[in-house]
Write an enzyme that holds these catalytic residues in place. Sequence first.
Site, PDB file in Angstrom:
ATOM      1  N   SER A  16       0.831  -1.214   0.000  1.00  0.00           N
ATOM      2  CA  SER A  16       0.000   0.000   0.000  1.00  0.00           C
ATOM      3  C   SER A  16       0.866   1.264   0.000  1.00  0.00           C
ATOM      4  CB  SER A  16      -0.875   0.060   1.253  1.00  0.00           C
ATOM      5  OG  SER A  16      -1.858  -0.919   1.196  1.00  0.00           O
TER       6      SER A  16
ATOM      7  N   HIS B  98      -3.070   0.674  -5.239  1.00  0.00           N
ATOM      8  CA  HIS B  98      -2.438  -0.517  -5.818  1.00  0.00           C
ATOM      9  C   HIS B  98      -2.655  -0.469  -7.336  1.00  0.00           C
ATOM     10  CE1 HIS B  98      -1.601  -3.084  -2.173  1.00  0.00           C
ATOM     11  NE2 HIS B  98      -2.384  -2.162  -1.663  1.00  0.00           N
TER      12      HIS B  98
ATOM     13  N   HIS C 153      -5.118  -9.394  -2.597  1.00  0.00           N
ATOM     14  CA  HIS C 153      -5.400  -9.784  -1.210  1.00  0.00           C
ATOM     15  C   HIS C 153      -6.555 -10.774  -1.142  1.00  0.00           C
ATOM     16  CE1 HIS C 153      -3.801  -5.638  -1.135  1.00  0.00           C
ATOM     17  NE2 HIS C 153      -3.206  -5.988  -0.018  1.00  0.00           N
TER      18      HIS C 153
ATOM     19  N   TYR D 164      -8.776 -10.647   1.124  1.00  0.00           N
ATOM     20  CA  TYR D 164     -10.009  -9.922   1.493  1.00  0.00           C
ATOM     21  C   TYR D 164     -10.729  -9.335   0.284  1.00  0.00           C
ATOM     22  CZ  TYR D 164      -7.292  -5.544   1.228  1.00  0.00           C
ATOM     23  OH  TYR D 164      -6.501  -4.510   0.804  1.00  0.00           O
ATOM     24  N   GLU D 165     -10.040  -9.252  -0.864  1.00  0.00           N
ATOM     25  CA  GLU D 165     -10.716  -8.764  -2.072  1.00  0.00           C
ATOM     26  C   GLU D 165     -11.670  -9.830  -2.613  1.00  0.00           C
ATOM     27  OE1 GLU D 165      -7.970  -6.410  -4.844  1.00  0.00           O
ATOM     28  OE2 GLU D 165      -6.554  -7.335  -3.454  1.00  0.00           O
TER      29      GLU D 165
ATOM     30  N   ALA E 150       2.259  -2.258   4.257  1.00  0.00           N
ATOM     31  CA  ALA E 150       1.925  -1.302   5.312  1.00  0.00           C
ATOM     32  C   ALA E 150       1.343  -2.127   6.456  1.00  0.00           C
ATOM     33  CB  ALA E 150       0.905  -0.315   4.797  1.00  0.00           C
TER      34      ALA E 150
ATOM     35  N   MET F 280      -2.525  -7.259   6.440  1.00  0.00           N
ATOM     36  CA  MET F 280      -3.482  -8.107   5.724  1.00  0.00           C
ATOM     37  C   MET F 280      -2.875  -8.758   4.477  1.00  0.00           C
ATOM     38  SD  MET F 280      -6.580  -5.358   5.756  1.00  0.00           S
ATOM     39  CE  MET F 280      -6.786  -4.207   7.124  1.00  0.00           C
ATOM     40  N   SER F 281      -1.563  -8.938   4.474  1.00  0.00           N
ATOM     41  CA  SER F 281      -0.947  -9.485   3.249  1.00  0.00           C
ATOM     42  C   SER F 281       0.318 -10.257   3.614  1.00  0.00           C
ATOM     43  CB  SER F 281      -0.581  -8.323   2.310  1.00  0.00           C
ATOM     44  OG  SER F 281       0.440  -7.539   2.888  1.00  0.00           O
TER      45      SER F 281
ATOM     46  N   ASN G 255       0.564   3.109  11.396  1.00  0.00           N
ATOM     47  CA  ASN G 255      -0.307   3.540  12.498  1.00  0.00           C
ATOM     48  C   ASN G 255       0.011   2.696  13.722  1.00  0.00           C
ATOM     49  OD1 ASN G 255      -1.696   1.548  10.566  1.00  0.00           O
ATOM     50  ND2 ASN G 255      -2.812   1.238  12.469  1.00  0.00           N
TER      51      ASN G 255
ATOM     52  N   HIS H 132      -7.412   4.296   5.979  1.00  0.00           N
ATOM     53  CA  HIS H 132      -6.619   3.964   4.782  1.00  0.00           C
ATOM     54  C   HIS H 132      -5.826   5.194   4.315  1.00  0.00           C
ATOM     55  CE1 HIS H 132      -5.387   1.650   1.357  1.00  0.00           C
ATOM     56  NE2 HIS H 132      -6.046   2.377   0.482  1.00  0.00           N
TER      57      HIS H 132
HETATM   58  N1  HPA Z   1      -4.054  -3.444  10.716  1.00  0.00           N
HETATM   59  C1  HPA Z   1      -4.016  -4.260   9.645  1.00  0.00           C
HETATM   60  N2  HPA Z   1      -3.470  -3.895   8.493  1.00  0.00           N
HETATM   61  C2  HPA Z   1      -2.894  -2.687   8.419  1.00  0.00           C
HETATM   62  C3  HPA Z   1      -2.903  -1.796   9.497  1.00  0.00           C
HETATM   63  C4  HPA Z   1      -3.510  -2.198  10.709  1.00  0.00           C
HETATM   64  O1  HPA Z   1      -3.556  -1.473  11.707  1.00  0.00           O
HETATM   65  N3  HPA Z   1      -2.261  -0.662   9.087  1.00  0.00           N
HETATM   66  C5  HPA Z   1      -1.880  -0.881   7.806  1.00  0.00           C
HETATM   67  N4  HPA Z   1      -2.270  -2.098   7.396  1.00  0.00           N
END
Ligand code: HPA
Length: 299
Positions: free
Chosen positions: A37, A68, A92, A94-95, A122, A225-226, A249, A274
Amino acid sequence: MTSVEEQYSILDKAEAYIRSKIQGPLSKPKTLIIAGSGLSGISDLLSEQFEVPYTDIPGFKASTVSGHAGKLIFGYIGDNKVPVVCMAGRLHFYEGYTFEETTFPIRLAKQLDVEMVVVTNAAGGINANFKAGDLMIIYDHINFPGLSGWHPLRGPNLEKFGPRFQPLSDAYDLELRQLFFQQKEKLGIQRSIHEGTYFYAAGPTYESRSESRLIRTLGGDAVGMSTVPEVIVARHCGLRVLALSLITNECVVDPPASAFDKNPKALDEGMATHEEVLEYANQASKDVQKIIEATVNEF
Ligand code: HPA
């Protein structure tokens, strides 16, 4: 589930398509770089670029996430002009894609004679010492969905690629990690770079406070998530792996405001978005690019 023969056949078609488009040294990339990301700027490092949109390649799915791009970019990196291929945008689970679909590019890369995969993502910071903007080299992972059966190697084993029971105790190549840290020192990059365990959560929601607390208790330093499905499939077919998380974050582990609080804290305190993820990724991407370029150049 697609049969083994069908999987081999579609991979062969994808390989033949790429080879029909690219000839010479570029058709034999040494490294696959997966840009996470907001990190697709990595492809700016490549000279003599040749792009192939995912949707043109047999068996390859389109990336549906903003930030992406959705194309393979072939080119040369660094002073040594190392041929590489970059995935600008990843796929991903989740897609809605299956693991077979999300990890298809890894096996395709193997067929194109790639030797190493550099994976970036990320991620949310779980370790209390991690700050947004830090980097984390992954030295281990927790495949949370995998432990309960959502595993990229579930199903008939693709013997052509690797064994039924793949060990993962050395998934994240020590030599490559050492090389990465050497290059960071050499380039004089100040940004904090940790080593840690990446916790794979399927997403697409960011974690609740209690989930973040659980992940910390279980030994995760960062959550995302990847990456883990791709790394597992890469190790299965013998590719060396270097994986890097950009902490975008800091996950909140404290309980939420209580209805009994006299002065409840703001409801959005610590909330991941995001946009925030993309902004931090953007800020750090120059450092990420420099170290990856130097590492791939020396490999
Ligand atoms: N959680 C899951 N995936 C992420 C996060 C998060 O806090 N930040 C960036 N990708």
